[in-house]
Write an enzyme that holds these catalytic residues in place. Structure first.
Site, short mmCIF file in Angstrom:
data_model
loop_
_atom_site.label_atom_id
_atom_site.label_comp_id
_atom_site.label_asym_id
_atom_site.label_seq_id
_atom_site.Cartn_x
_atom_site.Cartn_y
_atom_site.Cartn_z
N GLU A 187 1.92 21.30 -25.59
CA GLU A 187 0.30 20.90 -25.91
C GLU A 187 0.49 21.12 -27.49
OE1 GLU A 187 0.47 21.58 -21.56
OE2 GLU A 187 1.18 22.61 -23.20
N ASP B 87 -2.83 5.74 -38.29
CA ASP B 87 -3.97 4.63 -37.85
C ASP B 87 -5.28 4.54 -38.86
OD1 ASP B 87 -5.01 2.77 -35.73
OD2 ASP B 87 -6.89 4.21 -35.66
N LEU C 225 6.43 15.46 -16.51
CA LEU C 225 6.62 17.03 -16.01
C LEU C 225 6.00 17.93 -16.28
CD1 LEU C 225 10.29 16.30 -14.73
CD2 LEU C 225 8.13 15.65 -13.47
N CYS C 226 4.93 17.69 -17.34
CA CYS C 226 4.26 18.98 -17.86
C CYS C 226 3.17 19.53 -16.80
CB CYS C 226 3.54 18.56 -19.10
SG CYS C 226 4.43 18.99 -20.55
N HIS C 227 2.86 20.69 -16.61
CA HIS C 227 1.90 21.30 -15.97
C HIS C 227 0.45 21.17 -16.60
CE1 HIS C 227 5.54 23.43 -14.29
NE2 HIS C 227 4.79 23.33 -13.06
#
Length: 185
Positions: free
Chosen positions: A100, A114, A61-63
């Protein structure tokens, strides 16, 4: 998704951090630039920046935002064989960039893992947190400025109780009723 069309465009800035603790061997290899997979910090920097730009595709639900800046910095913590990853994001718009910055820090830490996992599978991403945010209606936030009361369990429980009865909350969607819960016998 929350409707932000009535909100004013303001400059929004957020910073977040992630801490990853690794073995001494892995730390020394990263610092010396001798990890077989390549330059760990350069790769993690690019991954974090890319993640900031893709946050709305990862968090449901992030813009989607037009970022004017996304950055990753690293601070070695030699006494702990750890790296502090600092992520920043900036835009001018109706909604903030906290997610973000947090996504950038998280993905950068995952990328470090990784890159070094062949040497150290026991690496630990110890924390990811928002350090600061500015802009918008809620103003400025800086980590460490909250009070004991705002962190207390009673305060949190009280907030949860208020929210659970509001339309659109999980409590309203999935109310827990005692008569609907089977007792184990």
């Amino acid at each position: 998704m929350v409707d932000v069309s009535d909100k004013s465009d303001t400059e929004r800035l957020a910073t977040a951090e992630a801490i990853i603790a690794i073995s001494k061997e892995a730390f020394d290899l990263v610092v010396a630039g001798e990890v077989k997979k390549g330059d760990v910090l350069a790769t993690a920097r690019i991954a974090g920046i890319m993640a900031a730009k893709k946050t709305s595709e990862l968090i449901p639900l992030c813009h989607p935002l037009a970022l004017s800046h996304a950055g990753i910095e690293f601070e070695p913590i030699p006494e702990r064989n750890a790296f502090r990853i600092l992520a920043s994001a900036k835009t001018t718009g109706p909604t903030g960039v906290e997610m973000e910055a947090l996504t950038a820090a998280s993905v950068a830490a995952l990328t470090v893992y990784d890159m070094i996992k062949a040497v150290d599978k026991s690496a630990v991403i110890e924390s990811v947190r928002l350090l600061s945010k500015s802009g918008g209606k809620s103003g400025t936030y800086t980590a460490g400025t909250e009070t004991a009361e705002t962190r207390s369990g009673a305060q949190t429980a009280s907030r949860r109780a208020r929210v659970s009865d509001q339309p659109g909350s999980w409590g309203a969607v999935f109310p827990l009723r005692r008569d609907s819960v089977k007792q184990r016998g």
